[in-house]
Enzyme design. Structure first.
Site, PDB file in Angstrom:
ATOM      1  N   GLY A   1       0.677  -1.261   0.074  1.00  0.00           N
ATOM      2  CA  GLY A   1       0.093   0.152  -0.076  1.00  0.00           C
ATOM      3  C   GLY A   1       0.860   0.980   0.224  1.00  0.00           C
ATOM      4  O   GLY A   1       1.882   1.384   0.542  1.00  0.00           O
TER       5      GLY A   1
ATOM      6  N   MET B   1       0.324   9.213   3.614  1.00  0.00           N
ATOM      7  CA  MET B   1       1.101   9.289   5.046  1.00  0.00           C
ATOM      8  C   MET B   1       2.263   8.198   4.960  1.00  0.00           C
ATOM      9  O   MET B   1       3.431   8.413   5.696  1.00  0.00           O
ATOM     10  CB  MET B   1       0.128   8.130   5.861  1.00  0.00           C
ATOM     11  CG  MET B   1      -1.091   9.022   6.247  1.00  0.00           C
ATOM     12  SD  MET B   1      -0.718  10.606   7.097  1.00  0.00           S
ATOM     13  CE  MET B   1      -2.490  11.060   7.427  1.00  0.00           C
TER      14      MET B   1
ATOM     15  N   ASP C   1      -7.487  12.092   9.435  1.00  0.00           N
ATOM     16  CA  ASP C   1      -7.776  11.683   8.252  1.00  0.00           C
ATOM     17  C   ASP C   1      -8.766  10.529   8.176  1.00  0.00           C
ATOM     18  O   ASP C   1      -8.499   9.035   7.665  1.00  0.00           O
ATOM     19  CB  ASP C   1      -6.377  10.885   7.742  1.00  0.00           C
ATOM     20  CG  ASP C   1      -6.465  10.782   6.294  1.00  0.00           C
ATOM     21  OD1 ASP C   1      -7.126  11.657   5.577  1.00  0.00           O
ATOM     22  OD2 ASP C   1      -5.614  10.232   5.503  1.00  0.00           O
TER      23      ASP C   1
END
Length: 532
Positions: A21, A25, A149
Protein backbone atom coordinates in the site's frame (compact mmCIF):
# COMPACT_ATOMS: atom_id res chain seq x y z
CA UNK A 1 10.11 -3.54 -11.85
CA UNK A 2 10.42 -4.97 -8.34
CA UNK A 3 10.50 -2.72 -5.31
CA UNK A 4 14.10 -2.10 -4.15
CA UNK A 5 13.06 -2.70 -0.54
CA UNK A 6 11.93 -6.27 -1.22
CA UNK A 7 14.10 -8.61 0.83
CA UNK A 8 15.55 -5.79 2.92
CA UNK A 9 16.23 -6.63 6.58
CA UNK A 10 15.04 -3.86 8.89
CA UNK A 11 16.61 -3.49 12.33
CA UNK A 12 18.03 -7.02 12.03
CA UNK A 13 14.53 -8.33 12.67
CA UNK A 14 11.92 -7.53 10.01
CA UNK A 15 12.39 -8.84 6.48
CA UNK A 16 10.39 -6.81 3.95
CA UNK A 17 8.54 -9.02 1.47
CA UNK A 18 6.30 -6.86 -0.71
CA UNK A 19 4.79 -3.40 -1.02
CA UNK A 20 1.07 -3.64 -0.18
CA UNK A 21 0.00 0.00 0.00
CA UNK A 22 1.00 3.61 -0.65
CA UNK A 23 -0.56 6.91 0.31
CA UNK A 24 0.03 10.43 1.58
CA UNK A 25 1.10 9.05 4.96
CA UNK A 26 3.74 6.71 3.57
CA UNK A 27 4.35 3.21 2.21
CA UNK A 28 3.22 -0.08 3.75
CA UNK A 29 5.03 -3.39 3.36
CA UNK A 30 4.18 -6.92 4.30
CA UNK A 31 7.09 -8.32 6.25
CA UNK A 32 8.00 -11.22 8.48
CA UNK A 33 9.39 -11.01 11.99
CA UNK A 34 12.34 -13.39 11.87
CA UNK A 35 12.85 -13.08 15.62
CA UNK A 36 9.45 -14.70 16.11
CA UNK A 37 9.89 -17.40 13.51
CA UNK A 38 8.55 -15.54 10.49
CA UNK A 39 5.33 -14.16 11.97
CA UNK A 40 3.75 -11.81 9.37
CA UNK A 41 3.58 -8.10 10.23
CA UNK A 42 2.83 -4.88 8.37
CA UNK A 43 5.40 -2.08 8.39
CA UNK A 44 4.59 1.51 7.49
CA UNK A 45 7.38 3.91 6.57
CA UNK A 46 6.18 7.44 7.20
CA UNK A 47 6.45 10.23 4.66
CA UNK A 48 8.92 12.05 6.90
CA UNK A 49 12.67 12.05 7.45
CA UNK A 50 14.17 12.74 10.86
CA UNK A 51 17.51 14.47 10.61
CA UNK A 52 20.13 13.47 13.12
CA UNK A 53 20.22 16.86 14.79
CA UNK A 54 16.47 16.99 15.27
CA UNK A 55 16.38 14.90 18.41
CA UNK A 56 13.33 16.79 19.59
CA UNK A 57 11.36 15.54 16.58
CA UNK A 58 12.57 11.99 17.17
CA UNK A 59 11.41 12.21 20.78
CA UNK A 60 8.04 13.44 19.54
CA UNK A 61 7.81 10.52 17.12
CA UNK A 62 8.58 8.05 19.89
CA UNK A 63 5.92 9.62 22.09
CA UNK A 64 3.32 9.48 19.32
CA UNK A 65 4.26 5.89 18.50
CA UNK A 66 3.99 4.88 22.14
CA UNK A 67 0.57 6.53 22.35
CA UNK A 68 -0.65 4.71 19.24
CA UNK A 69 0.64 1.39 20.57
CA UNK A 70 -1.22 1.88 23.85
CA UNK A 71 -4.36 2.85 21.98
CA UNK A 72 -4.30 -0.37 19.96
CA UNK A 73 -4.01 -2.33 23.20
CA UNK A 74 -7.06 -0.54 24.60
CA UNK A 75 -9.55 -1.02 21.79
CA UNK A 76 -10.10 -3.93 19.41
CA UNK A 77 -11.32 -1.58 16.69
CA UNK A 78 -7.93 0.06 16.28
CA UNK A 79 -5.08 -1.63 14.45
CA UNK A 80 -2.40 -2.60 16.93
CA UNK A 81 1.06 -1.03 16.76
CA UNK A 82 3.64 -3.43 18.18
CA UNK A 83 6.99 -1.78 17.50
CA UNK A 84 8.48 1.38 16.03
CA UNK A 85 11.85 2.80 15.12
CA UNK A 86 13.92 4.90 12.73
CA UNK A 87 15.85 3.22 9.91
CA UNK A 88 19.35 4.00 8.60
CA UNK A 89 17.86 6.66 6.30
CA UNK A 90 16.34 8.45 9.32
CA UNK A 91 12.84 7.43 8.19
CA UNK A 92 10.48 6.53 11.05
CA UNK A 93 8.41 3.37 10.78
CA UNK A 94 5.64 1.53 12.62
CA UNK A 95 5.31 -2.24 12.94
CA UNK A 96 1.65 -3.23 13.00
CA UNK A 97 -0.40 -6.39 13.14
CA UNK A 98 -0.81 -7.87 9.68
CA UNK A 99 -4.48 -8.27 8.89
CA UNK A 100 -6.05 -9.88 5.86
CA UNK A 101 -9.18 -8.08 4.87
CA UNK A 102 -10.68 -5.47 2.59
CA UNK A 103 -10.51 -1.72 2.75
CA UNK A 104 -13.91 -0.19 3.45
CA UNK A 105 -13.42 1.84 0.25
CA UNK A 106 -13.30 -1.44 -1.71
CA UNK A 107 -16.39 -2.72 0.09
CA UNK A 108 -18.33 0.44 -0.75
CA UNK A 109 -17.30 0.28 -4.41
CA UNK A 110 -18.23 -3.37 -4.86
CA UNK A 111 -21.17 -3.94 -2.50
CA UNK A 112 -24.33 -2.25 -1.33
CA UNK A 113 -24.35 -2.10 2.46
CA UNK A 114 -27.56 -3.23 4.12
CA UNK A 115 -28.79 -1.12 7.02
CA UNK A 116 -27.83 -3.75 9.67
CA UNK A 117 -24.34 -4.07 8.21
CA UNK A 118 -23.89 -0.30 8.04
CA UNK A 119 -25.03 0.13 11.65
CA UNK A 120 -22.64 -2.57 12.83
CA UNK A 121 -19.70 -1.13 10.90
CA UNK A 122 -20.40 2.46 11.93
CA UNK A 123 -20.78 1.45 15.58
CA UNK A 124 -17.45 -0.38 15.54
CA UNK A 125 -15.68 2.59 13.94
CA UNK A 126 -17.22 4.90 16.54
CA UNK A 127 -16.02 2.69 19.38
CA UNK A 128 -12.47 3.02 18.08
CA UNK A 129 -12.84 6.78 17.68
CA UNK A 130 -14.37 7.16 21.12
CA UNK A 131 -11.42 5.42 22.77
CA UNK A 132 -8.99 7.68 20.94
CA UNK A 133 -10.89 10.89 21.68
CA UNK A 134 -11.26 9.99 25.36
CA UNK A 135 -7.49 9.67 25.50
CA UNK A 136 -5.14 7.23 27.14
CA UNK A 137 -2.64 7.71 29.97
CA UNK A 138 0.94 8.16 28.78
CA UNK A 139 3.52 8.77 31.50
CA UNK A 140 0.75 9.86 33.85
CA UNK A 141 -0.89 12.29 31.41
CA UNK A 142 -4.18 11.67 29.55
CA UNK A 143 -3.53 12.15 25.83
CA UNK A 144 -6.57 12.48 23.54
CA UNK A 145 -5.87 11.45 19.95
CA UNK A 146 -7.51 13.04 16.91
CA UNK A 147 -7.25 10.94 13.76
CA UNK A 148 -7.28 13.77 11.18
CA UNK A 149 -7.79 11.48 8.20
CA UNK A 150 -11.03 9.53 8.66
CA UNK A 151 -11.98 7.98 5.30
CA UNK A 152 -12.99 4.54 3.97
CA UNK A 153 -9.46 3.60 2.88
CA UNK A 154 -8.33 3.95 6.50
CA UNK A 155 -10.91 1.37 7.66
CA UNK A 156 -10.08 -2.32 7.37
CA UNK A 157 -12.92 -4.86 7.20
CA UNK A 158 -12.07 -8.39 8.33
CA UNK A 159 -14.28 -11.42 7.79
CA UNK A 160 -13.96 -14.43 10.06
CA UNK A 161 -16.11 -17.59 10.13
CA UNK A 162 -16.03 -17.75 13.94
CA UNK A 163 -16.66 -14.12 14.87
CA UNK A 164 -18.26 -12.48 11.86
CA UNK A 165 -17.23 -9.04 10.68
CA UNK A 166 -14.79 -6.71 12.42
CA UNK A 167 -13.85 -3.17 11.41
CA UNK A 168 -10.51 -1.66 12.47
CA UNK A 169 -9.27 1.91 12.12
CA UNK A 170 -5.81 2.50 10.67
CA UNK A 171 -3.28 5.31 11.08
CA UNK A 172 -4.28 6.94 14.35
CA UNK A 173 -2.03 9.85 15.23
CA UNK A 174 0.15 9.58 12.13
CA UNK A 175 -1.15 12.78 10.49
CA UNK A 176 -0.27 14.76 13.61
CA UNK A 177 3.17 13.20 13.70
CA UNK A 178 3.94 14.12 10.10
CA UNK A 179 2.62 17.66 10.60
CA UNK A 180 4.57 18.11 13.82
CA UNK A 181 7.81 18.99 12.01
CA UNK A 182 8.20 22.75 12.24
CA UNK A 183 9.07 22.89 8.54
CA UNK A 184 5.66 21.45 7.67
CA UNK A 185 3.31 23.30 10.02
CA UNK A 186 1.72 25.19 7.10
CA UNK A 187 1.46 22.10 4.94
CA UNK A 188 -2.05 20.67 4.53
CA UNK A 189 -2.21 16.96 5.17
CA UNK A 190 -5.40 14.98 4.98
CA UNK A 191 -7.86 13.94 2.29
CA UNK A 192 -9.66 16.87 0.69
CA UNK A 193 -13.00 15.16 0.12
CA UNK A 194 -13.32 14.20 3.81
CA UNK A 195 -11.72 17.21 5.53
CA UNK A 196 -13.71 19.41 7.89
CA UNK A 197 -13.99 23.14 7.12
CA UNK A 198 -11.70 23.96 10.03
CA UNK A 199 -9.13 21.39 8.90
CA UNK A 200 -8.99 22.74 5.38
CA UNK A 201 -8.57 26.24 6.85
CA UNK A 202 -5.54 25.06 8.83
CA UNK A 203 -7.11 25.69 12.24
CA UNK A 204 -6.40 23.80 15.45
CA UNK A 205 -8.48 20.63 15.44
CA UNK A 206 -10.43 18.75 18.08
CA UNK A 207 -12.59 15.63 18.05
CA UNK A 208 -15.38 17.42 16.18
CA UNK A 209 -13.23 17.52 13.04
CA UNK A 210 -13.12 13.70 13.05
CA UNK A 211 -16.91 13.74 13.54
CA UNK A 212 -17.34 15.79 10.34
CA UNK A 213 -15.16 13.36 8.38
CA UNK A 214 -17.10 10.47 9.91
CA UNK A 215 -20.33 12.07 8.68
CA UNK A 216 -18.99 12.25 5.11
CA UNK A 217 -17.93 8.62 5.30
CA UNK A 218 -21.22 7.37 6.78
CA UNK A 219 -23.17 9.13 4.01
CA UNK A 220 -20.95 7.44 1.45
CA UNK A 221 -21.35 4.05 3.15
CA UNK A 222 -25.14 4.23 2.84
CA UNK A 223 -25.49 5.85 -0.58
CA UNK A 224 -22.19 5.09 -2.39
CA UNK A 225 -22.18 8.83 -3.17
CA UNK A 226 -20.36 11.79 -1.64
CA UNK A 227 -22.52 14.34 0.18
CA UNK A 228 -20.26 17.13 -1.09
CA UNK A 229 -18.72 17.31 -4.57
CA UNK A 230 -16.21 19.94 -5.65
CA UNK A 231 -16.14 21.38 -9.17
CA UNK A 232 -12.50 20.34 -9.52
CA UNK A 233 -10.14 18.32 -7.39
CA UNK A 234 -8.16 21.34 -6.26
CA UNK A 235 -7.54 22.71 -2.82
CA UNK A 236 -9.44 25.91 -3.61
CA UNK A 237 -12.47 24.09 -4.98
CA UNK A 238 -12.67 21.81 -1.97
CA UNK A 239 -12.22 24.78 0.36
CA UNK A 240 -15.28 26.45 -1.18
CA UNK A 241 -17.23 23.18 -1.10
CA UNK A 242 -16.66 22.34 2.57
CA UNK A 243 -17.01 25.94 3.65
CA UNK A 244 -20.17 26.93 1.79
CA UNK A 245 -21.83 24.08 -0.16
CA UNK A 246 -24.94 22.48 1.32
CA UNK A 247 -24.58 18.69 1.57
CA UNK A 248 -26.70 16.47 -0.63
CA UNK A 249 -29.70 14.98 1.18
CA UNK A 250 -30.43 11.26 1.36
CA UNK A 251 -33.56 11.81 -0.72
CA UNK A 252 -31.43 13.41 -3.45
CA UNK A 253 -28.88 10.60 -3.29
CA UNK A 254 -31.42 7.76 -3.40
CA UNK A 255 -35.05 8.20 -2.26
CA UNK A 256 -35.58 4.41 -2.17
CA UNK A 257 -33.03 3.62 0.54
CA UNK A 258 -35.45 3.62 3.46
CA UNK A 259 -32.92 4.84 6.02
CA UNK A 260 -34.46 5.60 9.47
CA UNK A 261 -34.98 9.31 9.99
CA UNK A 262 -32.92 9.37 13.19
CA UNK A 263 -29.93 7.95 11.27
CA UNK A 264 -30.36 10.47 8.46
CA UNK A 265 -30.63 13.34 10.95
CA UNK A 266 -27.56 12.10 12.81
CA UNK A 267 -25.38 12.00 9.68
CA UNK A 268 -26.56 15.39 8.45
CA UNK A 269 -25.81 16.89 11.87
CA UNK A 270 -22.25 15.55 11.61
CA UNK A 271 -21.92 17.54 8.36
CA UNK A 272 -22.71 20.91 9.91
CA UNK A 273 -20.19 23.58 8.91
CA UNK A 274 -19.62 24.87 12.44
CA UNK A 275 -18.16 22.47 15.02
CA UNK A 276 -20.57 23.69 17.71
CA UNK A 277 -23.55 22.55 15.58
CA UNK A 278 -22.32 18.96 15.24
CA UNK A 279 -22.55 16.18 17.84
CA UNK A 280 -19.96 17.17 20.41
CA UNK A 281 -18.75 13.67 21.19
CA UNK A 282 -18.74 10.27 19.50
CA UNK A 283 -20.76 9.01 22.46
CA UNK A 284 -23.73 11.02 21.17
CA UNK A 285 -23.38 9.34 17.77
CA UNK A 286 -23.06 5.90 19.33
CA UNK A 287 -26.27 6.32 21.31
CA UNK A 288 -28.25 6.90 18.10
CA UNK A 289 -26.51 4.09 16.18
CA UNK A 290 -26.99 1.58 18.99
CA UNK A 291 -30.67 2.49 19.40
CA UNK A 292 -31.21 2.13 15.65
CA UNK A 293 -29.35 -1.19 15.62
CA UNK A 294 -31.41 -2.58 18.49
CA UNK A 295 -34.64 -1.41 16.85
CA UNK A 296 -33.62 -3.00 13.57
CA UNK A 297 -32.86 -6.30 15.31
CA UNK A 298 -36.24 -6.24 17.04
CA UNK A 299 -37.99 -5.48 13.75
CA UNK A 300 -36.21 -8.31 11.99
CA UNK A 301 -36.91 -10.66 14.85
CA UNK A 302 -40.61 -9.82 14.83
CA UNK A 303 -40.90 -10.14 11.06
CA UNK A 304 -39.11 -13.47 10.96
CA UNK A 305 -40.38 -14.75 14.32
CA UNK A 306 -36.75 -15.55 15.24
CA UNK A 307 -35.19 -14.17 18.44
CA UNK A 308 -32.47 -11.63 17.77
CA UNK A 309 -28.90 -12.75 18.39
CA UNK A 310 -25.80 -10.85 19.22
CA UNK A 311 -23.11 -10.27 16.65
CA UNK A 312 -19.76 -11.95 17.05
CA UNK A 313 -16.52 -9.95 16.90
CA UNK A 314 -12.90 -10.73 16.43
CA UNK A 315 -9.50 -9.15 16.16
CA UNK A 316 -6.34 -10.64 14.71
CA UNK A 317 -3.65 -9.89 17.24
CA UNK A 318 -0.02 -10.48 16.37
CA UNK A 319 3.11 -11.02 18.42
CA UNK A 320 4.60 -8.21 20.43
CA UNK A 321 7.84 -7.91 22.35
CA UNK A 322 9.79 -10.94 23.47
CA UNK A 323 9.04 -12.11 27.00
CA UNK A 324 10.97 -14.56 29.10
CA UNK A 325 9.24 -17.93 29.28
CA UNK A 326 8.49 -19.06 32.80
CA UNK A 327 7.87 -22.55 34.19
CA UNK A 328 5.49 -24.58 32.04
CA UNK A 329 2.52 -24.83 34.41
CA UNK A 330 1.41 -21.85 36.49
CA UNK A 331 -1.48 -21.36 38.87
CA UNK A 332 -2.74 -18.21 40.50
CA UNK A 333 -3.05 -18.20 44.25
CA UNK A 334 -4.59 -15.28 46.11
CA UNK A 335 -6.64 -14.58 49.25
CA UNK A 336 -10.41 -14.70 48.94
CA UNK A 337 -12.00 -11.76 47.25
CA UNK A 338 -15.59 -11.15 48.37
CA UNK A 339 -17.83 -8.86 46.39
CA UNK A 340 -21.54 -8.19 46.50
CA UNK A 341 -23.46 -10.30 44.02
CA UNK A 342 -24.47 -8.35 40.96
CA UNK A 343 -27.55 -10.13 39.62
CA UNK A 344 -29.09 -9.09 36.30
CA UNK A 345 -32.76 -9.79 35.73
CA UNK A 346 -33.99 -11.44 32.56
CA UNK A 347 -35.25 -8.03 31.44
CA UNK A 348 -31.76 -6.54 31.56
CA UNK A 349 -31.08 -4.48 28.41
CA UNK A 350 -27.99 -6.56 27.71
CA UNK A 351 -29.63 -9.95 27.88
CA UNK A 352 -33.29 -9.60 26.95
CA UNK A 353 -32.50 -9.85 23.22
CA UNK A 354 -30.03 -12.70 23.55
CA UNK A 355 -30.83 -16.18 22.33
CA UNK A 356 -28.78 -19.34 22.12
CA UNK A 357 -26.53 -19.14 19.03
CA UNK A 358 -27.97 -21.26 16.22
CA UNK A 359 -24.56 -22.82 15.48
CA UNK A 360 -24.33 -24.30 19.01
CA UNK A 361 -25.94 -27.61 20.00
CA UNK A 362 -28.73 -27.83 22.57
CA UNK A 363 -26.59 -29.60 25.15
CA UNK A 364 -24.75 -29.08 28.44
CA UNK A 365 -21.86 -26.99 27.12
CA UNK A 366 -19.83 -23.91 28.10
CA UNK A 367 -18.16 -21.44 25.72
CA UNK A 368 -17.02 -17.78 25.80
CA UNK A 369 -18.39 -15.19 23.40
CA UNK A 370 -18.43 -11.36 23.49
CA UNK A 371 -21.75 -9.52 23.82
CA UNK A 372 -22.71 -6.01 22.80
CA UNK A 373 -23.70 -3.92 25.82
CA UNK A 374 -25.09 -0.66 24.41
CA UNK A 375 -22.14 -0.20 22.11
CA UNK A 376 -19.51 -1.50 24.54
CA UNK A 377 -18.24 -5.05 24.17
CA UNK A 378 -18.00 -7.25 27.23
CA UNK A 379 -17.19 -10.92 27.67
CA UNK A 380 -19.68 -13.60 28.60
CA UNK A 381 -19.42 -17.28 29.40
CA UNK A 382 -22.45 -18.90 27.80
CA UNK A 383 -23.68 -21.92 29.77
CA UNK A 384 -26.45 -24.38 28.93
CA UNK A 385 -27.80 -26.60 31.72
CA UNK A 386 -31.09 -28.24 32.61
CA UNK A 387 -33.54 -25.77 34.15
CA UNK A 388 -33.38 -27.65 37.45
CA UNK A 389 -29.59 -27.25 37.65
CA UNK A 390 -29.87 -23.50 37.11
CA UNK A 391 -32.59 -23.14 39.76
CA UNK A 392 -30.41 -24.90 42.32
CA UNK A 393 -27.81 -22.15 42.21
CA UNK A 394 -29.73 -18.91 41.81
CA UNK A 395 -27.95 -17.87 44.99
CA UNK A 396 -24.38 -19.06 44.93
CA UNK A 397 -20.71 -18.36 45.47
CA UNK A 398 -18.67 -17.85 42.32
CA UNK A 399 -15.06 -18.92 42.01
CA UNK A 400 -12.62 -18.45 39.16
CA UNK A 401 -9.07 -19.59 38.60
CA UNK A 402 -6.78 -19.87 35.60
CA UNK A 403 -4.13 -22.52 34.86
CA UNK A 404 -1.48 -21.91 32.22
CA UNK A 405 0.98 -24.12 30.38
CA UNK A 406 3.54 -22.73 27.93
CA UNK A 407 5.12 -25.96 26.64
CA UNK A 408 4.70 -27.85 24.40
CA UNK A 409 1.82 -25.55 23.36
CA UNK A 410 0.58 -22.40 25.15
CA UNK A 411 -2.86 -22.99 26.61
CA UNK A 412 -5.02 -21.67 29.46
CA UNK A 413 -7.63 -23.58 31.40
CA UNK A 414 -10.29 -21.10 32.55
CA UNK A 415 -12.11 -22.54 35.56
CA UNK A 416 -15.40 -21.15 36.82
CA UNK A 417 -17.27 -22.75 39.71
CA UNK A 418 -20.73 -21.90 41.06
CA UNK A 419 -21.33 -23.27 44.53
CA UNK A 420 -23.78 -23.36 47.39
CA UNK A 421 -23.81 -25.57 50.45
CA UNK A 422 -27.03 -27.39 49.67
CA UNK A 423 -26.24 -28.47 46.11
CA UNK A 424 -22.45 -28.41 46.03
CA UNK A 425 -20.28 -27.24 43.12
CA UNK A 426 -20.99 -26.98 39.42
CA UNK A 427 -17.72 -26.92 37.47
CA UNK A 428 -17.56 -24.87 34.25
CA UNK A 429 -14.09 -25.34 32.65
CA UNK A 430 -13.01 -24.05 29.25
CA UNK A 431 -9.68 -24.50 27.42
CA UNK A 432 -8.22 -21.56 25.47
CA UNK A 433 -5.56 -22.21 22.83
CA UNK A 434 -3.30 -19.14 22.98
CA UNK A 435 -1.91 -19.73 19.51
CA UNK A 436 -5.32 -18.95 18.01
CA UNK A 437 -6.77 -15.50 17.38
CA UNK A 438 -9.86 -16.49 19.36
CA UNK A 439 -7.91 -17.57 22.46
CA UNK A 440 -5.74 -14.46 22.42
CA UNK A 441 -8.73 -12.12 22.10
CA UNK A 442 -10.63 -13.80 24.95
CA UNK A 443 -7.60 -13.47 27.25
CA UNK A 444 -7.20 -9.84 26.21
CA UNK A 445 -10.85 -9.12 27.05
CA UNK A 446 -10.54 -10.85 30.43
CA UNK A 447 -7.45 -8.79 31.21
CA UNK A 448 -8.95 -5.52 30.03
CA UNK A 449 -12.47 -5.76 31.53
CA UNK A 450 -11.65 -7.56 34.77
CA UNK A 451 -15.00 -9.33 34.83
CA UNK A 452 -17.29 -11.52 32.77
CA UNK A 453 -20.97 -12.42 32.72
CA UNK A 454 -22.30 -15.91 33.17
CA UNK A 455 -25.31 -16.32 30.88
CA UNK A 456 -27.41 -19.36 31.75
CA UNK A 457 -29.71 -20.96 29.17
CA UNK A 458 -32.06 -23.80 30.06
CA UNK A 459 -32.05 -26.78 27.71
CA UNK A 460 -35.83 -26.84 27.90
CA UNK A 461 -36.19 -23.19 26.74
CA UNK A 462 -33.01 -22.26 24.84
CA UNK A 463 -34.49 -19.26 23.04
CA UNK A 464 -34.13 -17.03 26.10
CA UNK A 465 -31.38 -16.30 28.59
CA UNK A 466 -32.62 -17.73 31.87
CA UNK A 467 -30.29 -16.22 34.46
CA UNK A 468 -27.28 -13.87 34.61
CA UNK A 469 -24.40 -13.56 37.07
CA UNK A 470 -21.32 -11.36 36.95
CA UNK A 471 -17.96 -12.69 38.12
CA UNK A 472 -15.01 -10.40 38.80
CA UNK A 473 -11.34 -11.18 38.22
CA UNK A 474 -8.79 -10.13 40.82
CA UNK A 475 -6.12 -7.60 39.73
CA UNK A 476 -3.28 -10.08 40.22
CA UNK A 477 -5.05 -12.55 37.95
CA UNK A 478 -5.50 -9.89 35.29
CA UNK A 479 -1.76 -9.15 35.39
CA UNK A 480 -0.91 -12.81 35.03
CA UNK A 481 -3.29 -13.21 32.09
CA UNK A 482 -1.46 -10.41 30.29
CA UNK A 483 1.91 -12.03 31.08
CA UNK A 484 0.73 -15.38 29.74
CA UNK A 485 -0.59 -13.75 26.58
CA UNK A 486 2.81 -12.21 25.89
CA UNK A 487 4.57 -15.50 26.61
CA UNK A 488 2.29 -17.32 24.20
CA UNK A 489 3.07 -14.88 21.42
CA UNK A 490 6.81 -15.42 21.57
CA UNK A 491 6.74 -19.15 22.24
CA UNK A 492 7.46 -21.56 19.41
CA UNK A 493 4.41 -22.74 17.49
CA UNK A 494 3.49 -26.33 18.11
CA UNK A 495 0.94 -28.74 16.73
CA UNK A 496 0.96 -30.65 20.01
CA UNK A 497 -1.94 -28.78 21.61
CA UNK A 498 -3.58 -31.98 22.87
CA UNK A 499 -0.59 -32.79 25.11
CA UNK A 500 -0.85 -29.39 26.79
CA UNK A 501 -4.57 -29.89 27.25
CA UNK A 502 -3.98 -33.30 28.85
CA UNK A 503 -1.39 -31.84 31.25
CA UNK A 504 -3.74 -29.04 32.22
CA UNK A 505 -6.54 -31.52 32.79
CA UNK A 506 -4.33 -33.54 35.13
CA UNK A 507 -3.44 -30.40 37.08
CA UNK A 508 -7.13 -29.45 37.16
CA UNK A 509 -8.08 -32.79 38.71
CA UNK A 510 -5.36 -32.32 41.36
CA UNK A 511 -6.55 -28.90 42.49
CA UNK A 512 -10.28 -29.64 42.39
CA UNK A 513 -10.17 -30.96 45.95
CA UNK A 514 -8.32 -27.85 47.15
CA UNK A 515 -10.85 -25.56 45.46
CA UNK A 516 -13.76 -27.47 46.93
CA UNK A 517 -12.20 -27.35 50.40
CA UNK A 518 -11.87 -23.58 50.07
CA UNK A 519 -15.51 -23.25 49.04
CA UNK A 520 -16.69 -25.48 51.87
CA UNK A 521 -15.07 -23.21 54.46
CA UNK A 522 -17.62 -20.53 53.65
CA UNK A 523 -20.08 -20.39 56.53
CA UNK A 524 -22.91 -18.74 54.63
CA UNK A 525 -24.72 -19.07 51.33
CA UNK A 526 -24.51 -15.33 50.71
CA UNK A 527 -23.27 -14.84 47.18
CA UNK A 528 -19.82 -13.51 46.44
CA UNK A 529 -16.85 -14.05 44.20
CA UNK A 530 -13.67 -15.87 45.10
CA UNK A 531 -10.62 -15.54 42.88
CA UNK A 532 -8.34 -18.50 43.13
Amino acid sequence: MSDPNTGRLLSNRYQLQELIGTGAMGRVYRAKDILLGGVPVAIKFLALSIENEKMRLQERFEREAKTCALLGQKNIHIVRVMDYGVDENNTPYYVMEYLQGQSLSTVIRTQTLSLPRFLSMARQICLGLQSAHNGIPVDGVICPIIHRDIKPSNMLVIQDPSFGELVKVLDFGIAKLIMSDSDQTKFYLGTLAYSSPEQIEGKELDNRSDIYSLGVMMFEMLTAKMPLVASTHSFGAWYQTHKFQKPMSFAEANPKLGIPKQVQDLIMSCLEKKPKDRPQTVKEILSVLVAAEQQDKISQSNSQNIPATTQNLKTQPQPEKKTKIERPISTISEKKLKTELRLSSINDDVTRQLSWPPNKPIADIVFPQPIDNNGEFSLALWVMLPQQEIQKRLVCTRYNQFLFISLPHPMVLWITVIYNREHGAKWLPYYLDLKTNFGQEIIRLLHYTGCYRLLFFARETPSRCNHVLVSSIAPIQRERLQEWLEISKVSTSSTDAQTSKTLLKQEYEKIKRQILAKLETIDTDSSFDISG
